[in-house]
Design a protein around this motif. Structure first.
Motif, mmCIF file in Angstrom:
data_model
loop_
_atom_site.group_PDB
_atom_site.id
_atom_site.type_symbol
_atom_site.label_atom_id
_atom_site.label_comp_id
_atom_site.label_asym_id
_atom_site.label_seq_id
_atom_site.Cartn_x
_atom_site.Cartn_y
_atom_site.Cartn_z
ATOM 1 N N HIS A 95 0.836 -1.217 0.000
ATOM 2 C CA HIS A 95 0.000 0.000 0.000
ATOM 3 C C HIS A 95 0.861 1.254 0.000
ATOM 4 O O HIS A 95 0.567 2.218 -0.715
ATOM 5 C CB HIS A 95 -0.935 0.004 1.216
ATOM 6 C CG HIS A 95 -2.340 -0.357 0.859
ATOM 7 N ND1 HIS A 95 -3.174 0.493 0.174
ATOM 8 C CD2 HIS A 95 -3.022 -1.510 1.035
ATOM 9 C CE1 HIS A 95 -4.332 -0.121 -0.022
ATOM 10 N NE2 HIS A 95 -4.263 -1.337 0.471
ATOM 11 N N ALA A 96 1.945 1.219 0.787
ATOM 12 C CA ALA A 96 2.852 2.378 0.821
ATOM 13 C C ALA A 96 3.479 2.574 -0.565
ATOM 14 O O ALA A 96 3.592 3.702 -1.064
ATOM 15 C CB ALA A 96 3.933 2.158 1.874
ATOM 16 N N GLY A 101 3.906 5.501 -5.555
ATOM 17 C CA GLY A 101 3.987 5.416 -7.010
ATOM 18 C C GLY A 101 2.953 6.292 -7.699
ATOM 19 O O GLY A 101 3.224 6.958 -8.696
ATOM 20 N N ARG A 102 1.733 6.324 -7.109
ATOM 21 C CA ARG A 102 0.686 7.167 -7.711
ATOM 22 C C ARG A 102 1.012 8.653 -7.541
ATOM 23 O O ARG A 102 0.708 9.467 -8.399
ATOM 24 C CB ARG A 102 -0.652 6.876 -7.020
ATOM 25 C CG ARG A 102 -1.259 5.570 -7.434
ATOM 26 C CD ARG A 102 -2.551 5.362 -6.687
ATOM 27 N NE ARG A 102 -3.419 4.427 -7.356
ATOM 28 C CZ ARG A 102 -4.635 4.131 -6.906
ATOM 29 N NH1 ARG A 102 -5.088 4.726 -5.820
ATOM 30 N NH2 ARG A 102 -5.385 3.241 -7.519
ATOM 31 N N ALA A 103 1.624 8.989 -6.404
ATOM 32 C CA ALA A 103 1.932 10.407 -6.135
ATOM 33 C C ALA A 103 3.161 10.877 -6.934
ATOM 34 O O ALA A 103 3.383 12.081 -7.085
ATOM 35 C CB ALA A 103 2.180 10.595 -4.637
ATOM 36 N N CYS B 11 -0.116 0.233 -11.587
ATOM 37 C CA CYS B 11 1.054 1.036 -11.977
ATOM 38 C C CYS B 11 1.713 1.645 -10.758
ATOM 39 O O CYS B 11 2.925 1.850 -10.752
ATOM 40 C CB CYS B 11 0.640 2.131 -12.946
ATOM 41 S SG CYS B 11 -0.024 1.461 -14.456
ATOM 42 N N GLY B 12 0.975 1.928 -9.673
ATOM 43 C CA GLY B 12 1.560 2.547 -8.484
ATOM 44 C C GLY B 12 2.675 1.694 -7.918
ATOM 45 O O GLY B 12 3.778 2.164 -7.668
ATOM 46 N N VAL B 13 2.411 0.407 -7.724
ATOM 47 C CA VAL B 13 3.434 -0.482 -7.168
ATOM 48 C C VAL B 13 4.569 -0.633 -8.184
ATOM 49 O O VAL B 13 5.744 -0.512 -7.846
ATOM 50 C CB VAL B 13 2.821 -1.868 -6.831
ATOM 51 C CG1 VAL B 13 3.892 -2.844 -6.368
ATOM 52 C CG2 VAL B 13 1.747 -1.717 -5.752
ATOM 53 N N SER B 89 10.673 11.572 0.279
ATOM 54 C CA SER B 89 9.266 11.145 0.402
ATOM 55 C C SER B 89 9.137 9.615 0.367
ATOM 56 O O SER B 89 8.098 9.063 0.703
ATOM 57 C CB SER B 89 8.437 11.767 -0.723
ATOM 58 O OG SER B 89 8.772 11.177 -1.978
ATOM 59 N N LEU B 90 10.249 8.929 -0.025
ATOM 60 C CA LEU B 90 10.229 7.457 -0.005
ATOM 61 C C LEU B 90 10.254 6.925 1.435
ATOM 62 O O LEU B 90 10.098 5.730 1.672
ATOM 63 C CB LEU B 90 11.410 6.905 -0.791
ATOM 64 C CG LEU B 90 11.262 6.929 -2.311
ATOM 65 C CD1 LEU B 90 12.614 6.769 -2.989
ATOM 66 C CD2 LEU B 90 10.304 5.811 -2.768
#
Lengths: 106, 106
Positions: A95-96, A101-103, B11-13, B89-90
């Protein structure tokens, strides 16, 4: 987070990387968080992964107690992969990753 | 989290894995979250990483805007690596890994 002064702290991240060892392992866990899947379903969901790489990563995850491999005695036999409780608990990490990734699109 | 029904979600992950591409990249970010470091300091903090691997990973992270490489015109010149805002931010991802790893020792 000052990992240099506290070895135990540095082990937390390194320990997670032992399990989430690279792109494919992480993407396999991501897919199985949505529910159990068969090998062919996993392979099509992941796209360009070879059968050998998928087999190896699934075996490693099974060995680490992250997922189970269940053979259903049907004709033909059905093999289903499912996350264990420990595997499902990786959701917080995924989730993190999802949110970051989206941000931060490429 | 059902990545199969929503490609953007998947795509986020995958995007985060583009940046945190493997063990060394993630451990480099972990070290730099505690503050800027020189090459030799990073290499000693990471232990068994070759100079070439570290150079390649640092170049990739610089190219993705995760860290900066600053040369201080001293004698001899001092080269310092530091996370950008995007790099810092990571921390949310690294923290999630830290907590999971501590809660699930090998």
């Amino acid at each position: 987070m000052d990992a240099r002064t506290d070895p135990a702290q540095s082990c937390g991240v390194a320990r997670t990387l032992q399990v989430l060892d690279g792109k494919w392992t992480t993407l396999i866990v991501r897919e199985l968080l949505a529910g159990p899947l068969r090998f062919t379903q996993l392979r099509s969901a992941l796209g360009d992964i070879s059968a050998k790489t998928l087999t190896d990563r699934l075996r490693a995850l099974e060995h680490q107690g992250i997922l189970t491999r269940t053979i259903h005695a049907e004709v033909p036999p059905r093999v289903v992969y499912e996350l264990t409780e420990q595997g499902r608990s990786l959701q917080v990490v995924l989730h993190a990753m999802l949110r970051w990734g989206r941000a931060h699109p490429a």
